[in-house]
Design a protein around this motif. Structure first.
Motif, PDB file in Angstrom:
ATOM      1  N   TYR A  18       0.852  -1.183   0.000  1.00  0.00           N
ATOM      2  CA  TYR A  18       0.000   0.000   0.000  1.00  0.00           C
ATOM      3  C   TYR A  18       0.886   1.231   0.000  1.00  0.00           C
ATOM      4  O   TYR A  18       2.095   1.158   0.190  1.00  0.00           O
ATOM      5  N   PHE A  19       0.274   2.384  -0.252  1.00  0.00           N
ATOM      6  CA  PHE A  19       1.000   3.643  -0.380  1.00  0.00           C
ATOM      7  C   PHE A  19       0.398   4.670   0.552  1.00  0.00           C
ATOM      8  O   PHE A  19      -0.796   4.652   0.836  1.00  0.00           O
ATOM      9  N   ARG A  20       1.271   5.583   1.016  1.00  0.00           N
ATOM     10  CA  ARG A  20       0.814   6.697   1.850  1.00  0.00           C
ATOM     11  C   ARG A  20       1.506   7.958   1.378  1.00  0.00           C
ATOM     12  O   ARG A  20       2.700   7.962   1.079  1.00  0.00           O
ATOM     13  N   GLU A  21       0.743   9.033   1.309  1.00  0.00           N
ATOM     14  CA  GLU A  21       1.292  10.324   0.904  1.00  0.00           C
ATOM     15  C   GLU A  21       2.071  10.933   2.063  1.00  0.00           C
ATOM     16  O   GLU A  21       1.670  10.828   3.217  1.00  0.00           O
ATOM     17  N   GLY A  29      -0.245  10.369   5.060  1.00  0.00           N
ATOM     18  CA  GLY A  29      -1.666  10.430   4.755  1.00  0.00           C
ATOM     19  C   GLY A  29      -2.310   9.059   4.856  1.00  0.00           C
ATOM     20  O   GLY A  29      -1.706   8.088   5.312  1.00  0.00           O
ATOM     21  N   GLU A  30      -3.548   8.990   4.375  1.00  0.00           N
ATOM     22  CA  GLU A  30      -4.315   7.743   4.454  1.00  0.00           C
ATOM     23  C   GLU A  30      -3.677   6.645   3.617  1.00  0.00           C
ATOM     24  O   GLU A  30      -2.952   6.915   2.655  1.00  0.00           O
ATOM     25  N   ARG A  31      -3.956   5.409   3.979  1.00  0.00           N
ATOM     26  CA  ARG A  31      -3.478   4.258   3.217  1.00  0.00           C
ATOM     27  C   ARG A  31      -4.217   4.164   1.897  1.00  0.00           C
ATOM     28  O   ARG A  31      -5.424   4.358   1.838  1.00  0.00           O
ATOM     29  N   ARG A  32      -3.481   3.852   0.853  1.00  0.00           N
ATOM     30  CA  ARG A  32      -4.084   3.628  -0.456  1.00  0.00           C
ATOM     31  C   ARG A  32      -3.621   2.271  -0.948  1.00  0.00           C
ATOM     32  O   ARG A  32      -2.435   1.983  -0.963  1.00  0.00           O
TER      33      ARG A  32
END
Length: 91
Positions: A18-21, A29-32
């Motif tokens: 997953y990615f986070r800003e 930021g939120e998990r993507r």
């Protein structure tokens, strides 16, 4: 502002990526999910490089061509239809 100007971190835990800003003061930021992140990046790239967008429904164009009373207009539209179909990969 394009999302491509933002920083992100990629995290993989138990084979799930997953990615986070990276925000102000390095706050994450939120998990993507990976597919959501990829779609976001693709949308950002599209918005940066696509200048115009055209949507053509070839079935409607073909119906209009068949109803044209003028043979010359019909031929012009038929040529356009053939061109659009070739560009779309249809023959």
């Amino acid at each position: 502002m394009s999302k491509l100007n933002e920083g992100f971190v990629r995290v993989t835990i138990n084979n799930e990526t997953y990615f986070r800003e990276i925000g102000v003061d390095d706050v994450l930021g939120e998990r993507r999910a990976e597919d959501e992140f990829n779609n976001m990046i693709l949308d950002a790239v599209y918005s940066d490089i696509i200048e115009e967008e055209y949507m053509v429904n070839l079935q409607i164009v073909n119906t209009i061509i068949q109803k044209m009373p003028n043979v010359f207009d019909d031929q012009i539209l038929q040529n356009f239809y053939n061109y659009a179909a070739r560009m779309d990969g249809e023959e």
